[in-house]
Every structure is written in C-alpha cells, then in structure tokens.
Design a protein around this motif. Structure first.
Motif, PDB file in Angstrom:
ATOM      1  N   ALA A   1       2.157   1.652  -3.516  1.00 30.81           N
ATOM      2  CA  ALA A   1       1.191   2.032  -4.237  1.00 30.81           C
ATOM      3  C   ALA A   1       1.153   3.525  -4.316  1.00 30.81           C
ATOM      4  O   ALA A   1       0.906   4.100  -5.306  1.00 30.81           O
ATOM      5  CB  ALA A   1       0.054   1.338  -4.260  1.00 30.81           C
TER       6      ALA A   1
ATOM      7  N   SER B   1      -2.590  -2.650  -8.718  1.00 24.41           N
ATOM      8  CA  SER B   1      -2.079  -2.488  -9.734  1.00 24.41           C
ATOM      9  C   SER B   1      -0.568  -3.021  -9.695  1.00 24.41           C
ATOM     10  O   SER B   1       0.144  -3.373 -10.570  1.00 24.41           O
ATOM     11  CB  SER B   1      -2.263  -1.132 -10.324  1.00 24.41           C
ATOM     12  OG  SER B   1      -3.554  -0.645 -10.470  1.00 24.41           O
ATOM     13  N   LEU B   2      -0.167  -2.747  -8.587  1.00 24.18           N
ATOM     14  CA  LEU B   2       1.325  -3.285  -8.225  1.00 24.18           C
ATOM     15  C   LEU B   2       1.497  -4.795  -7.935  1.00 24.18           C
ATOM     16  O   LEU B   2       2.601  -5.180  -8.193  1.00 24.18           O
ATOM     17  CB  LEU B   2       1.802  -2.470  -6.872  1.00 24.18           C
ATOM     18  CG  LEU B   2       2.302  -1.110  -7.391  1.00 24.18           C
ATOM     19  CD1 LEU B   2       3.132  -0.475  -6.036  1.00 24.18           C
ATOM     20  CD2 LEU B   2       2.883  -1.096  -8.266  1.00 24.18           C
TER      21      LEU B   2
ATOM     22  N   SER C   1       0.556  -1.068   0.100  1.00 24.16           N
ATOM     23  CA  SER C   1      -0.019  -0.104   0.042  1.00 24.16           C
ATOM     24  C   SER C   1       1.108   1.146  -0.097  1.00 24.16           C
ATOM     25  O   SER C   1       0.515   2.232  -0.652  1.00 24.16           O
ATOM     26  CB  SER C   1      -0.929   0.024   1.285  1.00 24.16           C
ATOM     27  OG  SER C   1      -0.179  -0.126   2.356  1.00 24.16           O
TER      28      SER C   1
ATOM     29  N   VAL D   1      -0.532   4.613  -7.923  1.00 16.84           N
ATOM     30  CA  VAL D   1      -1.453   3.758  -8.541  1.00 16.84           C
ATOM     31  C   VAL D   1      -2.138   2.840  -7.463  1.00 16.84           C
ATOM     32  O   VAL D   1      -1.798   3.157  -6.059  1.00 16.84           O
ATOM     33  CB  VAL D   1      -0.495   2.483  -9.347  1.00 16.84           C
ATOM     34  CG1 VAL D   1      -0.020   3.344 -10.481  1.00 16.84           C
ATOM     35  CG2 VAL D   1       0.282   2.108  -8.529  1.00 16.84           C
ATOM     36  N   GLN D   2      -3.252   2.192  -7.877  1.00 19.63           N
ATOM     37  CA  GLN D   2      -3.775   1.342  -6.857  1.00 19.63           C
ATOM     38  C   GLN D   2      -3.019   0.156  -6.456  1.00 19.63           C
ATOM     39  O   GLN D   2      -2.047  -0.460  -7.019  1.00 19.63           O
ATOM     40  CB  GLN D   2      -5.149   0.688  -7.382  1.00 19.63           C
ATOM     41  CG  GLN D   2      -6.178   1.928  -7.650  1.00 19.63           C
ATOM     42  CD  GLN D   2      -6.724   2.326  -6.370  1.00 19.63           C
ATOM     43  OE1 GLN D   2      -6.955   1.622  -5.659  1.00 19.63           O
ATOM     44  NE2 GLN D   2      -6.709   3.664  -6.450  1.00 19.63           N
ATOM     45  N   ALA D   3      -3.129  -0.399  -5.217  1.00 18.75           N
ATOM     46  CA  ALA D   3      -2.200  -1.372  -4.420  1.00 18.75           C
ATOM     47  C   ALA D   3      -2.546  -2.888  -5.709  1.00 18.75           C
ATOM     48  O   ALA D   3      -1.486  -3.375  -5.934  1.00 18.75           O
ATOM     49  CB  ALA D   3      -2.525  -1.867  -3.109  1.00 18.75           C
TER      50      ALA D   3
ATOM     51  N   GLU E   1       4.086   5.433  -5.924  1.00 15.37           N
ATOM     52  CA  GLU E   1       3.840   5.282  -7.356  1.00 15.37           C
ATOM     53  C   GLU E   1       2.340   5.990  -7.844  1.00 15.37           C
ATOM     54  O   GLU E   1       2.523   6.062  -9.225  1.00 15.37           O
ATOM     55  CB  GLU E   1       3.791   3.753  -7.863  1.00 15.37           C
ATOM     56  CG  GLU E   1       5.014   3.028  -7.523  1.00 15.37           C
ATOM     57  CD  GLU E   1       6.369   3.719  -8.262  1.00 15.37           C
ATOM     58  OE1 GLU E   1       6.311   4.379  -9.230  1.00 15.37           O
ATOM     59  OE2 GLU E   1       7.474   3.183  -7.715  1.00 15.37           O
TER      60      GLU E   1
END
Length: 146
Positions: A35, A44-45, A32, A40-42, A38
């Motif tokens: 994310a 997505s990683l 988290s 982005v949503q967790a 970055e």
C-alpha cells in the motif's frame, strides 16, 4: 494507454499489474508495504489482492521473520500474467507508433529515448562538477561550440 489489456480471460488492471511487478522485483511484501509503495490505503488493496489470490497470481504466506505477519508473493501464474500484460502493452505501443508517427518522428523518439538512458546513468554525485558555469558551459567545455 488502456486500463486493461484484452486477450487473457482475466486481464490485469493497472493496479494489479503494478502489484505483481512490485512483488516480482522486490520479493514478498506485507499488504501495508504494498500500500505504501502504491500510495493507497491498505484497505484499498485488500480486494485487489484477494482477486489476484483467487486467480492464483499471488499467494499469502507467513513471514519467516515475524509469524504474526502475512507476506504476499507473486506466483508463477502471476509472473506469466505480468509477462503477457507487458507483451500486449508493447505490441499496442509499437502498433500505435507505427500508425501515428512518421519515420522521422519515430527516429526522434528513438534518439530521445537514448538520451534519457544516458541521463539515467549519470552519477548524481557528479552534479556539482558538471553544473553549468555562468556562461552556460560545463567545466571542460571551454573550446566547444554550442
């Protein structure tokens, strides 16, 4: 710049290199936290981190402060991949600059870089003291020509 560097069997993408760099400089982080850094949503990683883990470039471990939490940490293989990625990127940039710019343009670019470094060192608390006055000069520049 290219999204991936050729040369290693499994080149780093921009996102995977950014993840490795953040882990190297900030230490182990939860997915988290990565994310959020970055943007982005967790979810997505998850796939990217799983691939980095499969490659041996990151490792998951239980947090020392919260046993419910897993932290992601960069491994030696991850640091090596990041060094190679940076080296390849620097070589590409140096080659592109040499092929594309004239010596005078490269000199201007070097000077611009030095000026940006000077600006990066400015203490933000000095902003009020060094703000230009109405005549466009900074305090202490009374006798200096523009």
């Amino acid at each position: 710049m290219r999204a991936e560097h050729q040369g290693s069997p499994e080149p780093l993408t921009r996102l995977s290199s950014s993840i490795l760099a953040n882990l190297k400089h900030r230490g182990p982080l939860a997915i988290s936290e990565l994310a959020a850094i970055e943007g982005v949503q967790a979810q997505s990683l998850t796939r990217v981190v799983q691939e980095l883990e499969r490659q041996g470039r990151v490792a998951r471990r239980r947090s020392s402060t919260d046993k419910r939490r897993q932290d992601i940490a960069v491994t030696e293989a991850g640091e090596q991949a990041l060094r190679e990625h940076v080296r390849d990127g620097n070589a590409w940039l140096a080659s592109a600059l040499a092929r594309t710019l004239t010596p005078a343009e490269r000199g201007l670019l070097r000077l611009a870089g030095e000026l940006m470094q000077q600006l990066a060192l400015v203490d933000l608390d000095l902003t009020e003291r060094t703000a230009p006055e109405e005549d466009g000069r900074r305090p202490g520049e009374e006798g200096r020509a523009r």
